[in-house]
Design a protein around this motif. Structure first.
Motif, mmCIF file in Angstrom:
data_model
loop_
_atom_site.group_PDB
_atom_site.id
_atom_site.type_symbol
_atom_site.label_atom_id
_atom_site.label_comp_id
_atom_site.label_asym_id
_atom_site.label_seq_id
_atom_site.Cartn_x
_atom_site.Cartn_y
_atom_site.Cartn_z
ATOM 1 N N LYS A 120 1.840 -5.582 1.650
ATOM 2 C CA LYS A 120 0.815 -5.103 0.674
ATOM 3 C C LYS A 120 0.208 -3.946 1.140
ATOM 4 N N SER A 174 2.514 0.188 4.482
ATOM 5 C CA SER A 174 2.279 -1.056 4.161
ATOM 6 C C SER A 174 1.743 -1.772 5.216
ATOM 7 N N ASP A 224 2.944 -7.882 5.419
ATOM 8 C CA ASP A 224 3.220 -8.693 4.334
ATOM 9 C C ASP A 224 3.587 -7.757 3.165
#
Length: 113
Positions: free
Chosen positions: A18, A13, A16
Motif C-alpha cells: 500500500k 510502498s 503490504d
C-alpha cells in the motif's frame, strides 16, 4: 513547499504494497524521499537510453529484448508515483507561497510550444 496539512505520497510502498504518506514537509524522511525520487528519475532516464540502444541494435539477444520492457515497466511505475506525488504538492490556482497575492499567472499560448 508542501502545505502543513497535506500528505506527501512517498516514493516507496509499505510492506503490504500500500502507498506510504508523510505529513511532515521538512526533516530527514522528507529529504530521503526527495533523494529517492531523484534517483528513481535518473534510473528511468538511463534505462530509456539503454532501451533505445537495445532496440536499435539488430543483434540484441531475445533475452535482452524481453528484459527491457520489464525494466521499463518498473521505471514507469516509479516515475508515475513521483509525478503523482509532485502533482499533489503543486499550489492550487489562486494560492501562492510568495506573499498574499491570489493572482494566477497567465501565459500566452506560444509559451507551450
Amino acid at each position: 513547499m508542501t502545505p502543513h496539512n497535506e500528505l506527501r505520497l512517498l516514493p516507496w510502498s509499505g510492506p503490504d504494497g500500500k502507498p506510504c504518506f508523510l505529513l511532515s514537509t521538512d526533516g530527514p524522511l522528507s529529504r530521503l524521499a526527495g533523494l529517492t525520487e531523484a534517483a528513481q528519475l535518473d534510473i528511468a532516464a538511463d534505462l530509456l537510453e539503454h532501451a533505445h540502444e537495445v532496440l536499435a541494435d539488430e543483434s540484441s539477444a531475445p533475452e535482452e529484448l524481453r528484459l527491457v520492457p520489464s525494466d521499463l515497466t518498473g521505471a514507469l511505475g516509479d516515475a508515475l508515483r513521483v509525478a503523482a506525488s509532485r502533482g499533489h504538492r503543486l499550489p492550487t490556482p489562486g494560492t501562492s507561497d510568495h506573499g498574499d497575492s491570489n493572482e494566477v499567472p497567465h501565459l500566452p499560448a506560444g509559451a507551450f510550444g
